[in-house]
Design an enzyme around this catalytic site. Structure first.
Site, PDB file in Angstrom:
ATOM      1  N   SER A   1       0.860  -1.076   0.011  1.00 25.83           N
ATOM      2  CA  SER A   1      -0.001  -0.170  -0.028  1.00 25.83           C
ATOM      3  C   SER A   1       0.828   1.233  -0.082  1.00 25.83           C
ATOM      4  O   SER A   1       1.960   1.285   0.724  1.00 25.83           O
ATOM      5  CB  SER A   1      -0.923   0.027   1.004  1.00 25.83           C
ATOM      6  OG  SER A   1      -1.687   1.195   1.342  1.00 25.83           O
TER       7      SER A   1
ATOM      8  N   TYR B   1      -2.542   5.334  -4.817  1.00 21.66           N
ATOM      9  CA  TYR B   1      -3.414   6.727  -4.814  1.00 21.66           C
ATOM     10  C   TYR B   1      -3.076   7.747  -5.588  1.00 21.66           C
ATOM     11  O   TYR B   1      -1.805   7.964  -5.664  1.00 21.66           O
ATOM     12  CB  TYR B   1      -3.945   7.165  -3.234  1.00 21.66           C
ATOM     13  CG  TYR B   1      -4.622   6.328  -2.599  1.00 21.66           C
ATOM     14  CD1 TYR B   1      -5.846   5.584  -2.728  1.00 21.66           C
ATOM     15  CD2 TYR B   1      -3.799   5.569  -1.577  1.00 21.66           C
ATOM     16  CE1 TYR B   1      -6.333   4.600  -1.933  1.00 21.66           C
ATOM     17  CE2 TYR B   1      -4.420   4.618  -0.734  1.00 21.66           C
ATOM     18  CZ  TYR B   1      -5.566   4.118  -0.765  1.00 21.66           C
ATOM     19  OH  TYR B   1      -6.181   3.239  -0.174  1.00 21.66           O
TER      20      TYR B   1
ATOM     21  N   THR C   1      -6.087   2.312  -7.067  1.00 24.11           N
ATOM     22  CA  THR C   1      -7.283   2.327  -6.297  1.00 24.11           C
ATOM     23  C   THR C   1      -8.298   3.320  -6.833  1.00 24.11           C
ATOM     24  O   THR C   1      -7.677   4.498  -6.921  1.00 24.11           O
ATOM     25  CB  THR C   1      -7.359   2.243  -4.610  1.00 24.11           C
ATOM     26  OG1 THR C   1      -6.300   1.412  -4.174  1.00 24.11           O
ATOM     27  CG2 THR C   1      -8.394   2.624  -3.965  1.00 24.11           C
TER      28      THR C   1
ATOM     29  N   LYS D   1      -8.167  -1.070  -9.165  1.00 21.40           N
ATOM     30  CA  LYS D   1      -8.795  -1.775  -8.033  1.00 21.40           C
ATOM     31  C   LYS D   1     -10.065  -1.139  -7.539  1.00 21.40           C
ATOM     32  O   LYS D   1      -9.769   0.052  -7.217  1.00 21.40           O
ATOM     33  CB  LYS D   1      -7.792  -1.829  -6.791  1.00 21.40           C
ATOM     34  CG  LYS D   1      -8.231  -2.639  -5.517  1.00 21.40           C
ATOM     35  CD  LYS D   1      -7.187  -2.508  -4.546  1.00 21.40           C
ATOM     36  CE  LYS D   1      -7.623  -3.077  -3.286  1.00 21.40           C
ATOM     37  NZ  LYS D   1      -8.721  -2.393  -2.508  1.00 21.40           N
TER      38      LYS D   1
ATOM     39  N   ARG E   1     -12.846 -16.029   3.307  1.00 16.44           N
ATOM     40  CA  ARG E   1     -12.260 -16.362   4.580  1.00 16.44           C
ATOM     41  C   ARG E   1     -11.879 -17.995   4.242  1.00 16.44           C
ATOM     42  O   ARG E   1     -11.665 -18.528   5.489  1.00 16.44           O
ATOM     43  CB  ARG E   1     -13.248 -16.123   5.644  1.00 16.44           C
ATOM     44  CG  ARG E   1     -13.591 -14.630   5.978  1.00 16.44           C
ATOM     45  CD  ARG E   1     -12.217 -13.872   6.284  1.00 16.44           C
ATOM     46  NE  ARG E   1     -12.555 -12.411   6.841  1.00 16.44           N
ATOM     47  CZ  ARG E   1     -12.588 -11.534   5.757  1.00 16.44           C
ATOM     48  NH1 ARG E   1     -12.217 -11.728   4.625  1.00 16.44           N
ATOM     49  NH2 ARG E   1     -12.803 -10.511   6.180  1.00 16.44           N
TER      50      ARG E   1
END
Length: 358
Positions: A106, A130, A156, A232, A291
């Protein structure tokens, strides 16, 4: 006690983390409807196993953007990993490399993109980006990622503003002393201290992110970097078609883990129409709510090339650092491998919707 599933890792992490940190990771927007529905939508898909198939040998490997990976599970770009464990993104880098998969780092990392690359030099990683009001900062980050050996840019596109994350507002979320947006240190934008009213994250982001972002910015980004661009945050077939038209190599079907627009469509639902629209033109990945290994099997059967996990590896990181991330990846790998066999399948690259009851 051995932790046998992702939910148990979350419970153990919740017992270790400060409430503000746990809420930042676990929470979503508004009433958290999309957070809950992300999980339920995968659970509502039923599998139709085949029998009397030789499944003694199975293959979980695949390729993403031409890169071979040992399992179709990437680590998603999650901010501030060092809130979970002091080694943060460095520990994730080593665990992802050991698992022979890809780490998405990130922009909001607590270690610089160069430090993360140095922690696991043999690993493969992508850089999540970003777009800033100051395009010079955006371009500098892109150039640094290429120079550090990152293999793709993940832009993103679902966060012109921060969703209304009421847990963060209530907790007055901010970074404790010593933690920074390390990638933005050279530009004097690394500080985001706790304190004041509401979420410090909201105030920080509204001052620097470009809320006027359009498809022109995507074209600009492609023009300044040799790296492939992955979008994304795509949830509609219409935007997926536009992504293909603008030269994207891949996209991630994502609703930001339910952290942006509450009531946004669960990714298990959106994935199907996007694969139908552009599955022959782009590589499609998906995140949010996965999950179990069986969830991953369903995503691949719907047409995803690979999935990304976020909160699960953060829980592992909080519980046991690098070893915890490695264990979470191994746990999901083992669950996927068993689900593949029990479904009468031998390769994740040969799955189809015939496996699902739709």
């Amino acid at each position: 006690m051995d932790l046998l599933k992702i939910d148990e890792y979350e419970q153990a992490a919740a017992e270790r983390l400060p409430q503000m940190v746990y809420d930042y990771y676990a929470g979503g927007a508004a009433d958290e409807l999309t957070v809950r529905e992300n999980r339920l939508a995968w659970q509502r898909l039923w599998l139709r196993p085949r029998c009397l198939v030789d499944v003694s040998q199975r293959d979980l490997s695949t390729t993403v953007l031409g890169q071979h990976i040992a399992l179709p599970i990437l680590t998603a770009p999650c901010g501030f990993n060092a809130l979970a464990h002091p080694e943060g993104e460095l520990a994730v880098a080593r665990a992802a490399t050991a698992a022979a998969t890809i780490q998405c780092v990130s922009t909001a990392a607590t270690y610089s993109l160069e430090e993360v690359a140095a922690a696991a030099p043999q690993g493969a990683r992508w850089f999540q980006l970003y777009c800033y009001k100051d395009r010079g900062i955006t371009q500098a980050l892109v150039e640094r990622a290429a120079a550090a050996g990152y293999r793709a840019l993940v832009l993103t596109v679902d966060a012109p503003y921060v969703g209304r994350r009421e847990r963060d507002i209530r907790n007055r979320f901010g970074l404790p002393p010593g933690l920074r947006w390390k990638n933005l240190e050279p530009y004097g934008l690394d500080r985001m201290d706790a304190g004041g009213d509401g979420s410090a994250l909201v105030k920080y982001i509204e001052s620097i992110w470009d809320a006027s972002l359009t498809w022109d910015a995507v074209d600009w980004l492609r023009g300044i970097s040799p790296l492939p661009v992955v979008l994304k945050g795509v949830l509609s077939a219409e935007d997926a078609r536009r992504a293909a038209g603008h030269g994207m190599k891949a996209l991630i079907v994502s609703n930001h883990g339910g952290r942006q627009l509450d009531g946004a469509v669960p990714t298990a639902v959106a994935l199907r129409e996007i694969v139908d629209a552009v599955g022959d033109e782009l590589e499609i990945y998906v995140d949010s709510g996965l999950r179990r290994g069986s969830d991953i099997l369903k995503a691949l059967a719907l047409g995803a090339r690979a999935v990304l996990i976020g909160r699960p590896y953060l829980w592992g990181l909080a519980v046991a650092g690098e070893a915890g991330v490695a264990r979470v990846l191994q746990l999901l790998r083992d669950e996927l491998d068993l689900a593949l066999a029990l479904a009468g399948q031998t390769s994740v690259r040969k799955l189809s919707r015939e496996l699902l009851v739709l």
